[in-house]
Design an enzyme around this catalytic site. Structure first.
Site, PDB file in Angstrom:
ATOM      1  N   LYS A  86      24.924  25.821   6.539  1.00 59.49           N
ATOM      2  CA  LYS A  86      23.869  26.249   7.865  1.00 59.49           C
ATOM      3  C   LYS A  86      23.815  24.965   8.982  1.00 59.49           C
ATOM      4  CE  LYS A  86      21.152  27.904  10.943  1.00 59.49           C
ATOM      5  NZ  LYS A  86      21.883  28.923  11.783  1.00 59.49           N
TER       6      LYS A  86
ATOM      7  N   THR B 138      10.557  25.189  11.052  1.00 58.57           N
ATOM      8  CA  THR B 138      10.779  23.787  10.471  1.00 58.57           C
ATOM      9  C   THR B 138      11.434  22.740  11.553  1.00 58.57           C
ATOM     10  OG1 THR B 138      13.188  24.570  10.194  1.00 58.57           O
ATOM     11  CG2 THR B 138      11.733  24.681   8.188  1.00 58.57           C
TER      12      THR B 138
ATOM     13  N   ALA C 246       6.717  35.787  10.994  1.00 59.34           N
ATOM     14  CA  ALA C 246       7.249  36.842  11.867  1.00 59.34           C
ATOM     15  C   ALA C 246       7.661  36.556  13.273  1.00 59.34           C
ATOM     16  CB  ALA C 246       6.315  37.777  11.879  1.00 59.34           C
TER      17      ALA C 246
ATOM     18  N   PHE D 103      28.700  22.074  13.963  1.00 59.83           N
ATOM     19  CA  PHE D 103      30.171  22.100  14.728  1.00 59.83           C
ATOM     20  C   PHE D 103      29.897  22.965  16.378  1.00 59.83           C
ATOM     21  CE2 PHE D 103      33.664  21.823  11.423  1.00 59.83           C
ATOM     22  CZ  PHE D 103      32.726  20.911  10.697  1.00 59.83           C
TER      23      PHE D 103
ATOM     24  N   CYS E 243      17.135  25.169  17.708  1.00 56.75           N
ATOM     25  CA  CYS E 243      17.718  24.769  16.689  1.00 56.75           C
ATOM     26  C   CYS E 243      18.921  23.752  16.724  1.00 56.75           C
ATOM     27  CB  CYS E 243      18.312  25.887  15.833  1.00 56.75           C
ATOM     28  SG  CYS E 243      16.939  27.004  15.224  1.00 56.75           S
TER      29      CYS E 243
ATOM     30  N   ALA F 228      22.181  34.331  16.830  1.00 62.53           N
ATOM     31  CA  ALA F 228      21.852  33.614  18.039  1.00 62.53           C
ATOM     32  C   ALA F 228      20.848  34.606  18.935  1.00 62.53           C
ATOM     33  CB  ALA F 228      23.026  33.419  18.679  1.00 62.53           C
TER      34      ALA F 228
HETATM   35  P1  NAD Z   1       9.233  30.923  15.008  1.00 63.73           P
HETATM   36  O1  NAD Z   1       8.447  29.788  15.503  1.00 63.73           O
HETATM   37  O2  NAD Z   1       9.786  31.908  16.057  1.00 63.73           O
HETATM   38  O3  NAD Z   1       8.451  31.461  13.640  1.00 63.73           O
HETATM   39  C1  NAD Z   1       8.101  31.084  12.683  1.00 63.73           C
HETATM   40  C2  NAD Z   1       6.757  31.772  12.315  1.00 63.73           C
HETATM   41  O4  NAD Z   1       6.472  31.052  11.065  1.00 63.73           O
HETATM   42  C3  NAD Z   1       5.618  31.476  13.378  1.00 63.73           C
HETATM   43  O5  NAD Z   1       5.327  32.718  13.841  1.00 63.73           O
HETATM   44  C4  NAD Z   1       4.482  30.939  12.435  1.00 63.73           C
HETATM   45  O6  NAD Z   1       3.184  31.258  12.900  1.00 63.73           O
HETATM   46  C5  NAD Z   1       4.671  31.370  11.330  1.00 63.73           C
HETATM   47  N1  NAD Z   1       4.252  30.536  10.153  1.00 63.73           N
HETATM   48  C6  NAD Z   1       4.123  29.406   9.689  1.00 63.73           C
HETATM   49  N2  NAD Z   1       3.500  28.751   8.854  1.00 63.73           N
HETATM   50  C7  NAD Z   1       3.117  29.867   8.185  1.00 63.73           C
HETATM   51  C8  NAD Z   1       2.578  30.346   6.930  1.00 63.73           C
HETATM   52  N3  NAD Z   1       2.152  29.691   5.952  1.00 63.73           N
HETATM   53  N4  NAD Z   1       2.141  31.764   6.835  1.00 63.73           N
HETATM   54  C9  NAD Z   1       2.623  32.593   7.567  1.00 63.73           C
HETATM   55  N5  NAD Z   1       3.366  32.469   8.582  1.00 63.73           N
HETATM   56  C10 NAD Z   1       3.669  31.233   9.068  1.00 63.73           C
HETATM   57  O7  NAD Z   1      10.505  30.253  14.236  1.00 63.73           O
HETATM   58  P2  NAD Z   1      12.150  30.970  14.303  1.00 63.73           P
HETATM   59  O8  NAD Z   1      12.827  30.656  15.441  1.00 63.73           O
HETATM   60  O9  NAD Z   1      11.988  32.214  13.861  1.00 63.73           O
HETATM   61  O10 NAD Z   1      12.722  29.833  13.204  1.00 63.73           O
HETATM   62  C11 NAD Z   1      12.399  30.110  11.868  1.00 63.73           C
HETATM   63  C12 NAD Z   1      13.494  29.431  11.064  1.00 63.73           C
HETATM   64  O11 NAD Z   1      14.822  30.059  11.291  1.00 63.73           O
HETATM   65  C13 NAD Z   1      13.602  27.902  11.487  1.00 63.73           C
HETATM   66  O12 NAD Z   1      13.965  27.112  10.347  1.00 63.73           O
HETATM   67  C14 NAD Z   1      14.866  27.792  12.324  1.00 63.73           C
HETATM   68  O13 NAD Z   1      15.686  26.631  12.205  1.00 63.73           O
HETATM   69  C15 NAD Z   1      15.597  29.107  11.683  1.00 63.73           C
HETATM   70  N6  NAD Z   1      16.526  29.691  12.577  1.00 63.73           N
HETATM   71  C16 NAD Z   1      16.180  30.069  13.922  1.00 63.73           C
HETATM   72  C17 NAD Z   1      17.040  30.829  14.515  1.00 63.73           C
HETATM   73  C18 NAD Z   1      16.757  31.268  16.094  1.00 63.73           C
HETATM   74  O14 NAD Z   1      17.581  31.709  16.675  1.00 63.73           O
HETATM   75  N7  NAD Z   1      15.623  30.989  16.514  1.00 63.73           N
HETATM   76  C19 NAD Z   1      18.339  31.234  14.189  1.00 63.73           C
HETATM   77  C20 NAD Z   1      18.761  30.719  12.744  1.00 63.73           C
HETATM   78  C21 NAD Z   1      17.786  30.167  12.110  1.00 63.73           C
HETATM   79  C1  UGA Z   2      22.589  28.989  18.090  1.00 67.67           C
HETATM   80  C2  UGA Z   2      23.935  29.519  17.012  1.00 67.67           C
HETATM   81  O1  UGA Z   2      24.672  29.968  17.699  1.00 67.67           O
HETATM   82  C3  UGA Z   2      23.543  30.605  15.940  1.00 67.67           C
HETATM   83  O2  UGA Z   2      24.496  31.009  15.016  1.00 67.67           O
HETATM   84  C4  UGA Z   2      22.264  29.970  15.021  1.00 67.67           C
HETATM   85  O3  UGA Z   2      21.704  30.892  14.005  1.00 67.67           O
HETATM   86  C5  UGA Z   2      21.164  29.451  15.831  1.00 67.67           C
HETATM   87  O4  UGA Z   2      21.452  28.572  16.838  1.00 67.67           O
HETATM   88  C6  UGA Z   2      19.968  28.600  15.161  1.00 67.67           C
HETATM   89  O5  UGA Z   2      20.148  28.181  13.992  1.00 67.67           O
HETATM   90  O6  UGA Z   2      19.081  28.778  15.590  1.00 67.67           O
HETATM   91  P1  UGA Z   2      21.251  29.742  19.680  1.00 67.67           P
HETATM   92  O7  UGA Z   2      20.484  28.685  19.887  1.00 67.67           O
HETATM   93  O8  UGA Z   2      20.149  30.949  19.865  1.00 67.67           O
HETATM   94  O9  UGA Z   2      21.976  30.166  18.402  1.00 67.67           O
HETATM   95  O10 UGA Z   2      22.044  30.180  20.912  1.00 67.67           O
HETATM   96  P2  UGA Z   2      23.538  29.829  21.487  1.00 67.67           P
HETATM   97  O11 UGA Z   2      24.328  31.163  21.805  1.00 67.67           O
HETATM   98  O12 UGA Z   2      24.313  29.147  20.141  1.00 67.67           O
HETATM   99  O13 UGA Z   2      23.353  28.764  22.511  1.00 67.67           O
HETATM  100  C7  UGA Z   2      22.702  27.709  22.347  1.00 67.67           C
HETATM  101  C8  UGA Z   2      23.133  26.840  23.813  1.00 67.67           C
HETATM  102  O14 UGA Z   2      23.979  26.593  23.984  1.00 67.67           O
HETATM  103  C9  UGA Z   2      22.336  27.397  24.981  1.00 67.67           C
HETATM  104  O15 UGA Z   2      21.823  26.622  25.710  1.00 67.67           O
HETATM  105  C10 UGA Z   2      23.725  27.861  25.539  1.00 67.67           C
HETATM  106  O16 UGA Z   2      23.655  28.011  26.897  1.00 67.67           O
HETATM  107  C11 UGA Z   2      24.600  26.799  25.289  1.00 67.67           C
HETATM  108  N1  UGA Z   2      26.016  27.002  25.140  1.00 67.67           N
HETATM  109  C12 UGA Z   2      26.819  27.811  24.305  1.00 67.67           C
HETATM  110  C13 UGA Z   2      26.640  26.233  26.326  1.00 67.67           C
HETATM  111  O17 UGA Z   2      26.321  25.414  26.946  1.00 67.67           O
HETATM  112  N2  UGA Z   2      28.342  26.432  26.230  1.00 67.67           N
HETATM  113  C14 UGA Z   2      28.844  27.326  25.352  1.00 67.67           C
HETATM  114  O18 UGA Z   2      29.894  27.508  25.386  1.00 67.67           O
HETATM  115  C15 UGA Z   2      27.764  28.042  24.528  1.00 67.67           C
END
Ligand code: NAD
Ligand code: UGA
Length: 458
Positions: A219, A91, A12, A225, A275, A163
């Protein structure tokens, strides 16, 4: 109330919490559970102070919580209850052993697979929500099918593209949703069931249904990109500073080409976030693993360029401030990795602040949302670091302001008042090209933007 079915999300966090909240909002007939091993996180989801800040999230959680949205630490019981299980655990990049610094650390992922296997008593659809190396679904299937039993598991890939800072809008109006499945009868049936859930609010033409491996790799490719565009414009910004060209003019000119488009061309101190770096390094590792060193080197350069941009920023501060920062106070405007979030994971501010402290500068850090995380990130540093919510207070007595996050709030400040309280000569290093540079220069500041010739009074 009787629900049609139960959906569970294990993890969560930034993705699991908001995603489940939006599903719960649009599917009142479905019971939605978000489970996490971290009791503090779950307690926060159940309280008025949610564990993450996202515009619009609180309203959605408050509307659905207790109706069809539930938060729990009881992962085992939730697994037994749910028919669809999203897995959205972290991850991170592996820090040890083979692939250290590049490969994904899949320990949380594998731990979840084993938990599901242990507690499942009925057939389940398992949905990969975390970002994973291509072909992870195969490994998951192997674990899930490692026990002779009658329970069947179908693994789908449904990567998340939200994002931070715009998570709710991205979830409500996604550019596309990917649901990858095996090309078998049971795979397509599971895929159709997940498509039906998204159809509650996403138009059918935006839901793509590729094979699992393409979905997983899409992804990593999408993040690579996006980051590549930032590194490309940042590489141009370095050349602008040497030649007197302006990077914002170039972004405009290049972005108006409809084949290129205007987004993600903002030069900056560097990209951060949990990420981009991890996913590109994972892509690099995969390319190397499959014997493609040229492809690996190509993508690795995106990360190297980002590190170069961060170090260039600190070098410019040192150079302009007469090659010494010892004892000088620097007001750091913004610590979050981007605006509208409190998240500081991989924020360029961490690197910049640590380097400034190595130069024996004193820091006053301000940020509207990220100060608690900033305090944790810098807990181990030596040197003088103050944290204050008020930017005027942070700037008082400072030799320089370093803008590291593009918070709108910083545009609206009274810079004449700030200038009057600062040491002279007063500098602004604008790592986000956020502020009105010409106006600041007129007020007396020496202004050092990204990708534009410095504006100094001497
Ligand atoms: P996060 O660290 O905020 O959340 C992950 C959660 O999983 C933590 O709260 C942790 O306690 C929990 N967890 C770990 N092992 C567990 C288990 N065995 N049972 C129950 N809970 C458990 O991470 P996040 O930012 O939500 O990212 C999660 C995934 O989504 C990653 O693979 C990330 O690359 C991907 N992702 C993240 C974003 C983003 O904007 N943060 C966007 C797209 C994709
Ligand atoms: C990014 C992607 O935009 C999401 O599509 C993806 O799901 C996510 O990663 C993920 O897999 O975690 P996020 O990291 O939340 O999202 O934020 P972004 O808006 O992409 O910004 C990333 C970084 O790039 C920030 O530090 C931002 O300030 C910087 N940025 C962004 C720049 O320096 N220049 C730009 O033109 C745009």
């Amino acid at each position: 109330m009787d629900f049609e079915k139960t959906i569970l999300c294990i993890g969560a966090g930034y993705v699991g919490g908001p995603t489940m909240a939006v599903i719960a909002r649009h599917c009142p007939e479905i019971k939605v559970i978000a489970a996490d091993i971290n009791p503090d996180r779950i307690a926060a989801w159940q309280s008025d102070e949610l564990p993450i800040y996202e515009p619009g999230l609180k309203e959605i959680v408050e509307e659905a919580r207790g109706r069809n949205l539930f938060f729990t630490t009881d992962v085992a019981a939730s697994i037994a209850e749910a028919s669809i299980i999203f897995v959205s655990v972290n991850t991170p990049t592996k820090t040890f052993g083979q692939g250290a610094g590049r490969a994904a650390d899949l320990r949380y992922w594998e731990g979840t697979s084993r938990q599901i296997l242990e507690h499942a008593t009925t057939d389940k659809i398992i949905v990969e929500k975390s970002t994973l190396p291509v072909r992870t679904a195969e490994a998951m299937e192997r674990i899930l099918n490692s026990k002779p039993q009658s329970v069947r598991f179908e693994v789908l890939s449904n990567p998340e593209f939200l994002a931070e800072g715009t998570a709710i809008d991205d979830l409500e109006n996604p550019d596309r949703v990917l649901i990858g499945s095996r090309n078998t009868e049971s795979g397509r049936k599971a895929q159709a069931e997940l498509v039906d859930i998204y159809l509650h609010w996403v138009p059918r033409e935006k839901i793509l249904t590729p094979d699992v491996w393409s979905s997983e790799l899409s992804k990593l490719a999408a993040n690579a990109f996006l980051a590549q565009r930032i590194s490309s414009i940042n590489a141009i910004s370095a050349l602008c500073e040497k030649t007197g060209a302006s990077v914002s003019e170039i972004s405009k000119a290049v972005g108006l080409d409809s084949r290129i488009g205007p987004k993600f061309l903002r030069a900056s101190v560097g990209f951060g976030g949990s990420c981009f770096k991890k996913d590109i390094l994972n892509l690099v590792y995969l390319c190397e693993h499959f014997g493609l060193p040229e492809a690996a080197a190509y993508w690795e350069q995106v990360v190297k360029m980002n590190e170069y941009q961060e170090s260039r920023f600190v070098a410019a501060m040192l150079k302009h401030m007469f090659n010494t920062l010892v004892g000088k106070r620097i007001a750091v405007f913004g610590f979050a990795f981007k605006a509208n979030t409190g998240d500081t994971r991989e924020s360029p501010a961490i690197y910049v602040c640590r380097q400034l402290l190595t130069e024996k500068a004193c820091l006053s850090i301000t940020d509207p949302e990220a100060l608690p995380n900033a305090q944790r990130d810098l807990a181990d540093v030596e040197g003088e670091v103050d944290f204050c919510t008020d930017p005027y207070e942070a700037a008082a007595g400072a030799h320089a302001i370093a803008v590291l996050t593009e918070w709108d709030d910083y545009r609206a400040l009274d810079y004449r008042r700030i200038f009057d309280t600062m040491e002279k000569p007063a500098f602004v290093f604008d790592g986000r090209n956020l502020l009105p540079h010409d106006e600041l220069f007129e007020l007396g500041f020496n202004v050092i933007p990204i990708g534009r010739a410095p504006m100094c009074h001497f």
